[in-house]
Structure formats: structure tokens, C-alpha cells
Design an enzyme around this catalytic site. Structure first.
Site, PDB file in Angstrom:
ATOM      1  N   SER A 124      -7.456  -2.641 -10.626  1.00 36.05           N
ATOM      2  CA  SER A 124      -6.413  -2.436 -11.636  1.00 36.05           C
ATOM      3  C   SER A 124      -5.494  -1.289 -11.248  1.00 36.05           C
ATOM      4  O   SER A 124      -4.359  -1.227 -11.702  1.00 36.05           O
ATOM      5  CB  SER A 124      -7.039  -2.049 -12.982  1.00 36.05           C
ATOM      6  OG  SER A 124      -7.871  -3.040 -13.445  1.00 36.05           O
ATOM      7  N   HIS A 145      -4.776  -9.682  -9.368  1.00 37.66           N
ATOM      8  CA  HIS A 145      -5.175  -8.911 -10.551  1.00 37.66           C
ATOM      9  C   HIS A 145      -5.288  -9.822 -11.768  1.00 37.66           C
ATOM     10  O   HIS A 145      -4.283 -10.251 -12.344  1.00 37.66           O
ATOM     11  CB  HIS A 145      -4.167  -7.774 -10.792  1.00 37.66           C
ATOM     12  CG  HIS A 145      -4.573  -6.861 -11.897  1.00 37.66           C
ATOM     13  ND1 HIS A 145      -3.703  -6.384 -12.843  1.00 37.66           N
ATOM     14  CD2 HIS A 145      -5.789  -6.333 -12.221  1.00 37.66           C
ATOM     15  CE1 HIS A 145      -4.357  -5.608 -13.690  1.00 37.66           C
ATOM     16  NE2 HIS A 145      -5.608  -5.562 -13.334  1.00 37.66           N
ATOM     17  N   GLU A 157      -1.628 -11.264 -11.534  1.00 35.61           N
ATOM     18  CA  GLU A 157      -0.591 -10.588 -10.751  1.00 35.61           C
ATOM     19  C   GLU A 157      -0.965 -10.718  -9.277  1.00 35.61           C
ATOM     20  O   GLU A 157      -2.067 -10.324  -8.879  1.00 35.61           O
ATOM     21  CB  GLU A 157      -0.503  -9.110 -11.154  1.00 35.61           C
ATOM     22  CG  GLU A 157       0.011  -8.915 -12.577  1.00 35.61           C
ATOM     23  CD  GLU A 157       0.020  -7.456 -13.046  1.00 35.61           C
ATOM     24  OE1 GLU A 157       0.843  -7.117 -13.895  1.00 35.61           O
ATOM     25  OE2 GLU A 157      -0.808  -6.655 -12.564  1.00 35.61           O
ATOM     26  N   ASN A 195       0.337  -3.058 -16.365  1.00 35.46           N
ATOM     27  CA  ASN A 195      -0.180  -1.721 -16.667  1.00 35.46           C
ATOM     28  C   ASN A 195       0.885  -0.631 -16.552  1.00 35.46           C
ATOM     29  O   ASN A 195       0.688   0.481 -17.031  1.00 35.46           O
ATOM     30  CB  ASN A 195      -1.394  -1.387 -15.795  1.00 35.46           C
ATOM     31  CG  ASN A 195      -2.653  -1.998 -16.374  1.00 35.46           C
ATOM     32  OD1 ASN A 195      -2.736  -2.254 -17.568  1.00 35.46           O
ATOM     33  ND2 ASN A 195      -3.637  -2.249 -15.522  1.00 35.46           N
TER      34      ASN A 195
HETATM   35  N1  LIG Z   1     -12.814  -4.832 -17.022  1.00 34.02           N
HETATM   36  C1  LIG Z   1     -11.491  -5.009 -17.081  1.00 34.02           C
HETATM   37  O1  LIG Z   1     -10.890  -5.066 -18.153  1.00 34.02           O
HETATM   38  C2  LIG Z   1     -10.715  -5.194 -15.806  1.00 34.02           C
HETATM   39  C3  LIG Z   1      -9.478  -5.874 -15.843  1.00 34.02           C
HETATM   40  C4  LIG Z   1      -8.798  -6.100 -14.639  1.00 34.02           C
HETATM   41  C5  LIG Z   1      -9.317  -5.612 -13.465  1.00 34.02           C
HETATM   42  N2  LIG Z   1     -10.506  -4.920 -13.467  1.00 34.02           N
HETATM   43  C6  LIG Z   1     -11.025  -4.454 -12.177  1.00 34.02           C
HETATM   44  O2  LIG Z   1     -12.049  -5.341 -11.764  1.00 34.02           O
HETATM   45  C7  LIG Z   1     -13.042  -4.617 -11.034  1.00 34.02           C
HETATM   46  C8  LIG Z   1     -14.393  -4.834 -11.658  1.00 34.02           C
HETATM   47  O3  LIG Z   1     -14.366  -4.421 -12.984  1.00 34.02           O
HETATM   48  P1  LIG Z   1     -15.484  -4.903 -14.026  1.00 34.02           P
HETATM   49  O4  LIG Z   1     -15.025  -4.451 -15.355  1.00 34.02           O
HETATM   50  O5  LIG Z   1     -15.815  -6.332 -13.808  1.00 34.02           O
HETATM   51  O6  LIG Z   1     -16.718  -4.009 -13.559  1.00 34.02           O
HETATM   52  P2  LIG Z   1     -18.280  -4.186 -13.910  1.00 34.02           P
HETATM   53  O7  LIG Z   1     -18.841  -2.826 -13.924  1.00 34.02           O
HETATM   54  O8  LIG Z   1     -18.463  -5.063 -15.096  1.00 34.02           O
HETATM   55  O9  LIG Z   1     -18.854  -4.982 -12.633  1.00 34.02           O
HETATM   56  C9  LIG Z   1     -18.886  -4.448 -11.341  1.00 34.02           C
HETATM   57  C10 LIG Z   1     -19.992  -5.138 -10.562  1.00 34.02           C
HETATM   58  O10 LIG Z   1     -19.879  -4.758  -9.197  1.00 34.02           O
HETATM   59  C11 LIG Z   1     -21.196  -4.597  -8.674  1.00 34.02           C
HETATM   60  N3  LIG Z   1     -21.089  -3.757  -7.483  1.00 34.02           N
HETATM   61  C12 LIG Z   1     -20.773  -2.447  -7.421  1.00 34.02           C
HETATM   62  N4  LIG Z   1     -20.724  -2.036  -6.141  1.00 34.02           N
HETATM   63  C13 LIG Z   1     -21.007  -3.133  -5.381  1.00 34.02           C
HETATM   64  C14 LIG Z   1     -21.073  -3.366  -3.977  1.00 34.02           C
HETATM   65  N5  LIG Z   1     -20.828  -2.379  -3.105  1.00 34.02           N
HETATM   66  N6  LIG Z   1     -21.376  -4.601  -3.544  1.00 34.02           N
HETATM   67  C15 LIG Z   1     -21.600  -5.596  -4.420  1.00 34.02           C
HETATM   68  N7  LIG Z   1     -21.551  -5.450  -5.775  1.00 34.02           N
HETATM   69  C16 LIG Z   1     -21.248  -4.218  -6.241  1.00 34.02           C
HETATM   70  C17 LIG Z   1     -21.993  -4.006  -9.820  1.00 34.02           C
HETATM   71  O11 LIG Z   1     -23.372  -4.234  -9.651  1.00 34.02           O
HETATM   72  C18 LIG Z   1     -21.414  -4.742 -11.009  1.00 34.02           C
HETATM   73  O12 LIG Z   1     -22.162  -5.909 -11.288  1.00 34.02           O
HETATM   74  C19 LIG Z   1     -12.578  -3.173 -11.006  1.00 34.02           C
HETATM   75  O13 LIG Z   1     -11.862  -2.948  -9.822  1.00 34.02           O
HETATM   76  C20 LIG Z   1     -11.642  -3.085 -12.209  1.00 34.02           C
HETATM   77  O14 LIG Z   1     -10.658  -2.093 -12.062  1.00 34.02           O
HETATM   78  C21 LIG Z   1     -11.232  -4.723 -14.607  1.00 34.02           C
END
Ligand SMILES: NC(=O)c1ccc[n+]([C@@H]2O[C@H](COP(=O)([O-])OP(=O)(O)OC[C@H]3O[C@@H](n4cnc5c(N)ncnc54)[C@H](O)[C@@H]3O)[C@@H](O)[C@H]2O)c1
Length: 389
Positions: A124, A145, A157, A195
Site C-alpha cells: 500500500s 494494489h 491499481e 491513498n
Molecule cells: N489490509 C489491508 O487493508 C490492505 C489493503 C491493501 C494492501 N495491503 C497490503 O497487503 C499486504 C498484506 O497485508 P495484509 O493486511 O493481508 O497482512 P496480514 O498480516 O493479514 O497477512 C500477511 C501474511 O504474510 C505472511 N508472511 C509474513 N512474512 C512472510 C514471508 N517472508 N513469507 C511468507 N509469508 C509471510 C504472514 O504469515 C501473514 O499470513 C501489505 O503489504 C499491505 O500493505 C493491505
């Protein structure tokens, strides 16, 4: 894994959390085979449960049949071995939002996948260009994104780094469009489109509150009733979580070299420090113990106050939209799609700005700049051009 090896298009998802699970479900529901990798076994189990329960809900709502649900679920494969992603033609990373962790992962991934595999990040806030620079073949890298929940929100995006080769973004875009997503192209700039453009919705509301010009229930009331937004800015910040919302604002502000237009709010920082993170902690700007009627009784129904609140926030939003197009971060058409499909604004900001009157928006901003003598309220040149047409 063998039964899916013959399939043409296999998508790999790294990170089985909130976003990874939603993206996996989206791709599988469109008929693609998906391999979900996570380094934590319990995360894979949670993802399995999340996908199954969402499919169950779809069946209950008659969106799909139970046979279709089984077919979709069969398309999703979970693994704790990164090497299982070797046959993927597209890999989307959705792991922890930390540059070093993501860079380390992409280095490993490059050794696993084929040379023509497209590698994408769902970050993000991190720079796509910086992430690409750590790769042996940065030309195949881009940002995709998705918005949360990824299996519901239609917008994606498509963000090209300066290293992204011609054709890669187009190819990734076509692929994601087959998942029934609406794609917009964005340059790799802080906050991408949504954003960045959405920042004033929070920050101008916070500013009005911090200056004690209006209280929180009044600002939310005005933006939902006069503005037609689904949630008021404070309700929305409480819903998103102040830790997340504050970090995004702070990142955008720092990344734009401390441009005062994006300056974070001390009031919100204090909430984060106190652990009042919003809905998830039971207290943010609102306290979930206090009834809605108590807050309703605090709404100030003065017409001039309502006009001031709406005009300030709306003018800042349209100015931010104009700035985004002026800097060629995206096209005007993509900006309209981004705000209506990514953050559910009731109208596109240019369409709305035109009806409201660009001249009036300029007057509002010029008056604010005159009062505060702050760069924050500077009018985008594109807005002045549009007002002359
Ligand atoms: N949650 C949101 O609203 C949102 C929206 C858009 C983008 N994002 C982006 O998406 C990404 C993930 O966010 P999320 O909310 O799903 O996070 P989350 O914490 O729900 O999930 C992350 C997952 O990644 C795994 N993980 C961490 N390090 C790892 C590695 N080295 N190898 C393999 N797995 C690994 C963790 O075990 C976890 O299951 C981030 O970059 C975030 O900025 C999040």
C-alpha cells in the site's frame, strides 16, 4: 500439486493473510489455479477457513451453487514450500508491509520462478521502484494494489516502477481484468491514486476538529448527509484503525518530502499512542460504550457551519484530484474510477467539481490560504485552467 501443473495460467500468492486470501479467492473464482504460500502454517489454515466460509456464504446467498463452490475451492492449493510456486506465470506478494522482508522474499522468488513470470507486490505504501531495484530482473516487476476485502472491492491499481518493462503492466492488467476487476494505471508515487487523493477527507476533517470549528458528530453528519459519503471521516478512520490510517498519512507526508498538504494530525497521533485504535479496540474518536443517540444529540445543525465543513473538505479533495492528474500520476478517467470504485465516493471528483463549480472551489481554497498563509491550501494549476474553460 501435480494435478494443476498442466494448467496454462497459475497464479501464486505469497502471504495467506487478509489480502492474500481475498486475492486467491478472486482468481480461483474466475477459474484460475492458485497456489498460496505462507511461511506460517496457522496462516495457511486460517486462509483455508476464510475462503471456505466465504464460499459458503456465496452459496447461502445463491450467488453460486455448491458444485461451483467445490470447483472454486479445488482451484486453491496451500503450501509452505516456496518452490511450489515454480510453475506460476504471475506471483502476487501480500506479506508484511516491511521493505526488507519483501525484498528478501523477492530475491528468493526470482530463483524459483521462470524468467518470464511477472512478479507483483500488493504494497500500500512502499516504493515499487525501490522494491524493483533489489531484483535481478526488475523489468518484470510491478505493483498490483488490491483493496480490502479483495474479493469484494472491484478496483486494482496497476503501478509501474520506472524499471517496469513495456508490456508488463498491460499484460498484468489484462490478467487481472479476467478476474472481473476494474484496473487503473498509476505511476509509482506515494499513495498511488486512492491513498493520495483520499488524504484530505481525513486530514481536513481533523484540522476542522483540532481548531475546534466543529465537533466530530457534526463533521460526520455533514459529510454523510450533505456530501453523500457512506461514512463520515471520523467514523471511517475508526473503522480503518488509527494505527493503519495514521501510518499511511505519515508515509505519504514523508514521501512527498514533508509537503504540508499531507501533514499528519496530532489528535490522531495521540489516539495511536493511547491504543485507542478505533473499532478494533472499542474506542477511537467514538467510544463504542456510548450510544449513537448521545452522539446524535451533539450534532450542531447550523447551516453556515455545514456549508463551511463540506466546502473545506470537498475543495481539498478536488484539489488533490487535480494535483494527481496534473502530475500525470493517472488519467482523469482513471482517477474518477479510482475514487468511485476504490473508496466508494458518491461521484467522481472532477464530475462533482464541475457541477459544484471550479471557480467556487478556487475561491474556497484561496480564502483558506489567505487566512492561514499555508502552502497546504495552494490551488493546483490544473484547477485554475479548468475554471477558465
Ligand atoms: N489490509 C489491508 O487493508 C490492505 C489493503 C491493501 C494492501 N495491503 C497490503 O497487503 C499486504 C498484506 O497485508 P495484509 O493486511 O493481508 O497482512 P496480514 O498480516 O493479514 O497477512 C500477511 C501474511 O504474510 C505472511 N508472511 C509474513 N512474512 C512472510 C514471508 N517472508 N513469507 C511468507 N509469508 C509471510 C504472514 O504469515 C501473514 O499470513 C501489505 O503489504 C499491505 O500493505 C493491505
Amino acid at each position: 500439486m501435480s494435478e494443476i501443473m498442466n494448467t496454462q495460467q497459475i497464479t501464486g500468492i505469497v502471504g495467506a493473510g487478509t489480502m492474500g486470501s481475498g486475492i486467491a479467492l478472486t482468481a480461483a473464482a474466475s477459474g484460475e489455479s492458485v497456489i498460496v504460500f505462507d511461511s506460517v502454517d496457522t496462516a495457511l489454515q486460517r486462509s483455508d477457513v476464510m475462503i471456505k466460509s466465504t464460499l459458503k456464504q456465496w452459496v447461502e446467498k445463491s450467488k453460486i451453487t455448491s458444485e461451483q463452490s467445490d470447483e472454486i475451492f479445488k482451484k486453491v492449493h496451500f503450501t509452505s514450500d516456496l518452490n511450489d510456486l515454480s510453475s506460476c506465470t504471475l506471483v502476487i506478494e501480500a506479506i508484511t508491509e516491511q521493505i526488507q522482508i519483501k525484498s528478501d522474499l523477492f530475491k528468493k522468488l526470482e530463483d524459483v520462478v521462470a524468467a518470464e513470470t511477472i512478479l507483483a507486490t500488493n504494497t500500500s505504501s512502499l516504493s515499487i521502484t525501490l522494491l524493483a531495484s533489489g531484483l535481478k530482473c526488475p523489468g518484470r516487476f510491478l505493483g498490483l494494489h488490491f483493496f480490502n476485502p479483495a474479493h469484494i472491492m472491484p478496483l486494482v491499481e496497476v503501478v509501474s516502477a520506472i524499471q517496469t518493462q513495456t508490456g508488463i503492466a498491460e499484460s498484468a492488467r489484462r490478467r487481472v481484468e479476467t478476474w472481473k476487476k476494474i484496473c487503473v494505471n498509476a505511476k509509482d508515487t506515494p499513495g498511488f491514486i486512492v491513498n493520495k487523493v483520499a488524504r484530505p477527507y481525513y486530514s481536513e476533517a481533523l484540522r476542522i476538529f483540532e481548531e475546534n470549528l466543529a465537533n466530530i458528530p457534526t463533521i460526520d453528519f455533514v459529510m454523510t448527509t450533505v456530501g453523500g459519503f457512506k461514512m463520515g471521516p471520523f467514523q471511517l478512520m475508526d473503522f480503518i484503525g488509527h494505527d493503519v490510517n495514521f501510518t499511511v498519512t505519515e508515509t505519504v507526508w514523508k514521501s512527498f518530502f514533508y509537503d504540508s498538504r499531507y501533514r499528519p494530525s496530532l489528535a490522531q497521533q495521540k489516539l495511536v499512542e493511547a491504543g485507542f485504535l478505533g473499532k478494533k479496540s472499542g474506542r477511537g474518536f467514538y467510544d463504542s460504550q456510548i450510544s449513537a443517540s448521545t452522539y446524535e444529540s451533539q450534532i450542531n445543525h447550523t447551516k453556515d457551519l455545514h456549508i463551511m465543513i463540506f466546502n473545506r473538505i470537498f475543495a481539498m479533495l478536488v484539489n488533490e484530484a487535480a494535483d494527481t492528474v496534473y502530475r500525470t500520476i493517472c488519467s482523469r478517467e482513471d482517477l474518477e474510477l479510482a475514487v468511485t470504485k476504490g473508496v466508494n465516493y458518491p461521484n467522481g471528483l472532477f464530475e462533482w467539481g464541475e457541477v459544484f463549480g471550479y471557480g467556487k472551489i478556487i475561491d474556497i481554497l484561496d480564502t483558506l490560504q489567505e487566512r492561514y498563509r499555508e502552502e497546504r491550501y495552494r490551488v493546483c494549476p490544473l484547477l485554475r485552467d479548468l475554471a477558465k474553460v
